[in-house]
Every structure is written in C-alpha cells, then in structure tokens.
Motif scaffolding. Structure first.
Motif, PDB file in Angstrom:
ATOM      1  N   VAL A 476       1.799  -4.334   1.645  1.00 19.26           N
ATOM      2  CA  VAL A 476       1.609  -3.194   0.752  1.00 19.26           C
ATOM      3  C   VAL A 476       0.566  -3.572  -0.285  1.00 19.26           C
ATOM      4  CG1 VAL A 476       2.663  -1.607  -0.890  1.00 19.26           C
ATOM      5  CG2 VAL A 476       3.976  -2.392   1.085  1.00 19.26           C
ATOM      6  N   ASN A 477      -0.593  -2.917  -0.190  1.00 21.23           N
ATOM      7  CA  ASN A 477      -1.643  -3.085  -1.208  1.00 21.23           C
ATOM      8  C   ASN A 477      -1.976  -4.552  -1.452  1.00 21.23           C
ATOM      9  OD1 ASN A 477      -3.521  -1.762  -2.779  1.00 21.23           O
ATOM     10  ND2 ASN A 477      -2.187  -1.583  -4.560  1.00 21.23           N
ATOM     11  N   GLY A 478      -2.142  -5.291  -0.358  1.00 18.19           N
ATOM     12  CA  GLY A 478      -2.557  -6.682  -0.459  1.00 18.19           C
ATOM     13  C   GLY A 478      -1.431  -7.681  -0.565  1.00 18.19           C
ATOM     14  N   VAL A 479      -0.201  -7.219  -0.736  1.00 16.73           N
ATOM     15  CA  VAL A 479       0.939  -8.129  -0.853  1.00 16.73           C
ATOM     16  C   VAL A 479       1.669  -8.181   0.480  1.00 16.73           C
ATOM     17  CG1 VAL A 479       3.095  -8.622  -2.050  1.00 16.73           C
ATOM     18  CG2 VAL A 479       1.172  -7.605  -3.309  1.00 16.73           C
ATOM     19  N   LYS A 480       1.636  -9.338   1.119  1.00 18.33           N
ATOM     20  CA  LYS A 480       2.311  -9.497   2.403  1.00 18.33           C
ATOM     21  C   LYS A 480       3.807  -9.656   2.192  1.00 18.33           C
ATOM     22  CE  LYS A 480      -1.633 -11.488   4.854  1.00 18.33           C
ATOM     23  NZ  LYS A 480      -2.146 -12.636   5.653  1.00 18.33           N
ATOM     24  N   ILE A 481       4.581  -8.992   3.045  1.00 23.19           N
ATOM     25  CA  ILE A 481       6.035  -9.071   2.979  1.00 23.19           C
ATOM     26  C   ILE A 481       6.487 -10.192   3.906  1.00 23.19           C
ATOM     27  CG2 ILE A 481       8.199  -7.833   3.355  1.00 23.19           C
ATOM     28  CD1 ILE A 481       6.604  -5.230   2.928  1.00 23.19           C
ATOM     29  N   PRO A 482       7.286 -11.144   3.432  1.00 26.18           N
ATOM     30  CA  PRO A 482       7.768 -12.217   4.318  1.00 26.18           C
ATOM     31  C   PRO A 482       8.449 -11.630   5.555  1.00 26.18           C
ATOM     32  CG  PRO A 482       8.314 -12.708   2.033  1.00 26.18           C
ATOM     33  CD  PRO A 482       7.778 -11.300   2.053  1.00 26.18           C
ATOM     34  N   GLU A 483       8.259 -12.285   6.688  1.00 28.85           N
ATOM     35  CA  GLU A 483       8.757 -11.739   7.956  1.00 28.85           C
ATOM     36  C   GLU A 483      10.245 -11.446   7.913  1.00 28.85           C
ATOM     37  OE1 GLU A 483       7.696 -14.050  11.348  1.00 28.85           O
ATOM     38  OE2 GLU A 483       5.546 -13.591  11.196  1.00 28.85           O
ATOM     39  N   ASP A 484      11.018 -12.306   7.252  1.00 28.49           N
ATOM     40  CA  ASP A 484      12.464 -12.094   7.247  1.00 28.49           C
ATOM     41  C   ASP A 484      12.891 -10.982   6.290  1.00 28.49           C
ATOM     42  OD1 ASP A 484      11.904 -13.422   4.890  1.00 28.49           O
ATOM     43  OD2 ASP A 484      13.571 -14.850   5.055  1.00 28.49           O
ATOM     44  N   GLN A 485      11.939 -10.386   5.561  1.00 29.58           N
ATOM     45  CA  GLN A 485      12.249  -9.281   4.656  1.00 29.58           C
ATOM     46  C   GLN A 485      11.605  -7.967   5.091  1.00 29.58           C
ATOM     47  OE1 GLN A 485      11.470 -10.367   0.522  1.00 29.58           O
ATOM     48  NE2 GLN A 485      12.056 -12.488   0.932  1.00 29.58           N
TER      49      GLN A 485
END
Length: 545
Positions: A476-485
C-alpha cells in the motif's frame, strides 16, 4: 465529488408511483423508528443443499420523503439473510414490483445480442449482484453487465456456491449501471452467510452472533437558520435500517449481556459512505479480534486451512466491505459505550464523512435473542485461494483511477448525468467511460496469476472492487505488507493524490486459477463513481492449452 441531481430527479419520478398509504413508516419497505434497538435481519437457510426463495423488489417512500427500495419474500421477510453452505445451490425467483417511472427513460442496454432478461434499461430496472461470491458470471448466475429485469417482469437466478468458497460474510444488491447508487442507497440490500466459519476459526464456536448491516441514505436534517458548527455529512447512515440522522445523531441501540463476548458480522452496505469503525468505552478504543475480511477468514489461505485472529482497535470499511470480529461487552462501571465511525480524510473532492455514533451499547439481563455460531462440525473445506502468496506471477499490469469534469461547452448533458466523468483505465489504453459495448479492457486466461498496481490519480479516494474473485493485498503506497500479514479482500481503498510526488497505489495479486471464466467487471465501489463511468470489463478465457 458527487451529484445529487440524478437521485433527486429519479426520486421525483418514483414518488409519482407510490400510493398514499405507502408513505407511513416506509410502507412495503418499513423502517424502524429513530433510536430503536436494532433487530437482526430475518433468516433463510438452505435445505438439503438448496436455498430456494422468491424475492419481490418494491419501492415506497418514508415519512421524510426518501425513496426506499427493498427485496421482500412472498411471506413478508424484508431483506432476508441467505444462509448457505459451500457447494449449495441458490435459486431465486425475482419479480420487479416497481412500477415503470412515468417520466423515465428507456434505452437499449447494449448492441450485443447476448442480453439476459430485458434488452432495454429503464429507471426502474433491477438485477442482483451476489457480492464476493466466486460464482459464474453467466446468465442466471452472477452476471450484471447485460442482466435487466424491468417493471412487472420476473427472472430466475440458479447457480451453485463453489465447494471451496471461504466461509464468511457476503452480500447482495442491485447492480444496474447508472442507477446502482440510488437502488443501494434506497436500502435494496441484504447479506449472505457462507456457513462453517468455526471449522476454520474455532474461537467463534458457540458465541452469540450479531449481524449488523450499515447503510446510507439521503440526508434529511434541516440546515436552514443553523450555524454550521460541525461537518455536514453528505449522507445519513443507518444500522439494520435504524436511521442515525444528522444533526443530532441519535444512535440505534445494541443490548449485550455483561461478561459475554459476541461475534459481530458487519457489512458496509452503503452506496457511497466510507466508515471507520470503532468500539469505544468511555472514549477509549476497545480491542477487537478480527476473524475475517470480505468473507475470507484471516490468515486462512496458507494451505493449513486454519485462520488467525487479528487484534486491532478499529476497521476501515469502504462501501461494500465486511469485517467479522469478536468483541467484549462493557463493564458495569462504563458510562458511555458506543459503536461509532471516525471521520474520513477522503481528499478535497470527496464526500464529507464525519465522526458520528452508530449505536449505543447497553447492558441487559434480559434475552438478546441472538443465535449462536454453530460449533465445529468437521474438517475445513478446501479454500479457494490457497497458497496464492507463493504462486508465480504470469503477468503484471498498471491500472489507474482518474476523473474529469463532464460539462463540455457546446455538448448536451444527460438529464441524469454526473457533473464528473469517472474512469478506471489500464495504462497505455485510452480513457473511456464504461459501456456494456466496450471491448474487455483486460483479457487473461484461467490459471493466470497476475500482479496489478492500481494507482489513484484523482483528488479523492477510490475503492477498488473486483467481481468473481478476491485479491491479495501486498503493498500500500510503497509500504510492503509482510507475507504472514497479507489478507484477501474484494474491495480495498486506494489513497487520494494530493498533487505532490508519486501517485498513491496498492499492489495486489489476482488469482485466476479457479473455475471462473467469462466476462465480468471491476470498478470503484463508491457507487456514484461506478454509475459515473468508473468500471471496466475483464474477460477470462479457458485455460490456454
């Protein structure tokens, strides 16, 4: 940025149709008094693998002059909840009981001969979209591009819920392009439960469950002669049809037992209103344990078929989104317990969505009348989107939202047109407003796994919604979400562009490995935007040899 002109004109046309006796308390589409305790929607359950019912589509006008819509069974159940199991068949005999508008339009929906139902759209046409279900987009299934049921006509829906459908909360609503916002804002909506969630999320097993349907409707509150001391919402909201009206915001009532957790299953069935839900006790945000988003149990698609609980102090719900969570009641010494929506910063061109209470939570010793979640009754069913996070990407695309003024010098303007043209465009293609005759903007094959970057190039938020499948939000807008989340959604907000820097975006993973083939749509689920053109068609072809 939205226009109320179209809605006002259509309401005028429909108001001419409503008999005098239908004005009291909403008539055939009744509404509870302001400040009422919310009642659960009536229930319909599948029997021996089939849920079969007849729904009549009505309109009426409430005491405030708002045009209402509703689906009602032949035995009087208003907007019933459809309870089905994975693999069940749904059969609905739909009849449009809304009279033809005397001042309305009638126009051919498409030059394509493969129409489903009537070939002409009118101001009182209807169909049903089974939002979030991963079912076939064909005639008599979940097809909304060319399916029209006009005044006095009947139509049969007949399709199966996939056996691998995630258990959770879905919903149904009219989806006729050009009038979808008016129909949904009128209240012609209901929810669908795919049963079996305790098999994946055992924490909810046996809990009292509460179905909460949030809707919006035209604001009636009088502004004349009053100083504007607080933000004025574009729309009023309701909780299970109990209106929470501007400017006093008298909330609905929710009664809970002291010491007893409940499982709340909440759908934002609003046409245009974004909600940011909070449970507040004496002004303090309470932790809620989120069980699922948009019908998919949290953390359930990694192949183990076991979900996780996500503890947060709130949940952002764009129009069409659902969230299911466990909540504890207030203690006896809490003086103020409310469910409320926080103010939304949707950008300079967006609607006003201020902070306002939705429901006051009261403790009771009496019965709440809530059913309890069925206990775990077997192993989890196979899950539709298992292991997508590790699947190889076969194609990448960039799409973007944009909007422009629709009033052009020397060009006539439609009676019901928006003052803004809304677009969703694939990078490299020409911008065009949605039409059923447009060729598919995207063509792919069954079995594909695609990565889409969806940008917002406009000064207001947009809510990306995909029919027939869910998507995995990865960034989201340059912030990667950790795979487990990472979680699955069918509707997700894209932040607005403030004129500086890069365009805001979300990056999602699309899963076309399931059984769905055919033409279906994606769009902004702020329905004024969808009606204004912000929708396009995707075609999924059979698996390539």
């Amino acid at each position: 940025m939205k226009s109320m002109i179209r809605g006002a004109l259509l309401a005028l046309c429909l108001g001419l149709l409503v008999p005098v006796q239908a004005w009291a308390n909403g008539g055939v589409c009744p509404r509870p008094p302001v400040g009422s305790e919310i009642a659960p929607p009536p229930d319909l359950f599948s029997v021996n693998g089939t849920l079969e019912t007849s729904l009549n589509y009505y309109t009426s006008v409430d005491d405030e002059g708002r045009t209402l819509f509703c689906f009602v069974t032949t035995d009087g159940k208003l907007s019933p909840t459809l309870h089905v199991n994975p693999g069940d068949r749904i059969k609905i005999h739909l009849t449009n009981m809304v009279p033809a508008a005397p001042l309305g339009r009638s126009e051919k929906v498409s030059n394509d001969t493969t129409v489903c139902g009537n070939a002409n759209m009118t101001d009182t046409s209807v169909n049903i979209h089974f939002h979030g279900l991963n079912v076939r987009p064909t005639c008599h299934g979940d097809e909304v591009i060319r399916t029209l049921v006009n005044s006095g006509e009947s139509f049969d829906y007949n399709f199966s819920v996939p056996a691998d459908e995630p258990p959770g909360l879905y919903w149904y609503h009219p989806h006729v392009h050009g009038i979808s916002s008016i129909s949904v804002q009128g209240g012609g909506t209901g929810i669908i439960e795919v049963q079996g969630i305790a098999n994946i999320q055992p924490a909810v097993s046996g809990l009292p469950e509460r179905f909460i349907v949030l809707r919006d409707e035209p604001r009636i509150g009088d502004l004349s002669g009053k100083p504007n001391l607080r933000p004025v919402p574009n729309w009023d909201v309701s909780v299970n049809y109990v209106t929470v009206p501007f400017p006093d915001y008298q909330p609905a009532i929710i009664k809970m037992h002291a010491g007893t957790q409940e499982f709340w299953r909440v759908a934002n069935a609003a046409a245009n209103t974004i909600m940011d839900l909070r449970v507040k006790y004496d002004g303090v945000d309470q932790p809620i344990q989120i069980v699922g988003y948009d019908g998919v149990p949290a953390g359930s698609q990694d192949g183990t078929r076991q979900g996780v609980l996500v503890t947060q102090t709130g949940a952002l719900l764009p129009p069409a989104s659902r969230v299911e969570f466990i909540v504890a009641p207030p203690s006896a010494d809490v003086k103020s317990a409310v469910l409320e929506t926080e103010s939304i910063d949707g950008g300079p061109a967006d609607d006003t969505n201020p902070t306002r209470p939705l429901a006051q939570i009261q403790l009771t010793d009496g019965p709440t009348g809530l059913p309890h979640v069925a206990k775990r009754n077997g192993p989890p069913n196979k899950q539709r989107f298992e292991n997508l996070v590790n699947a190889k990407v076969t194609a990448k695309r960039v799409l973007y939202f944009s909007e422009t003024p629709s009033i052009i010098a020397g060009q006539p303007k439609s009676r019901l047109a928006e003052p803004v043209n809304f677009y969703i465009t694939v990078e490299g293609q020409f911008r065009q407003l949605f039409s059923p005759d447009n060729p598919p903007a995207i063509t792919t094959n069954r079995g594909a796994v695609e990565e889409w970057r969806i940008e917002n190039r406009s000064p207001e938020v947009h809510e990306f919604h995909m029919h027939q499948i869910h998507f995995l939000v990865q960034e989201v807008n340059g912030v990667k979400i950790p795979e487990d989340q990472q979680q699955f959604y069918d509707t997700f907000q894209v932040p607005y562009f403030n004129g500086k820097g890069h365009y805001p975006y979300i990056k999602v993973k699309m899963d076309f490995r399931g059984a769905v083939v055919g033409d279906f749509v994606y769009h902004c689920h702020i329905l004024d935007h969808e009606d204004g053109g912000m929708m396009a068609t995707i075609r999924v072809l059979p698996k390539a040899p």
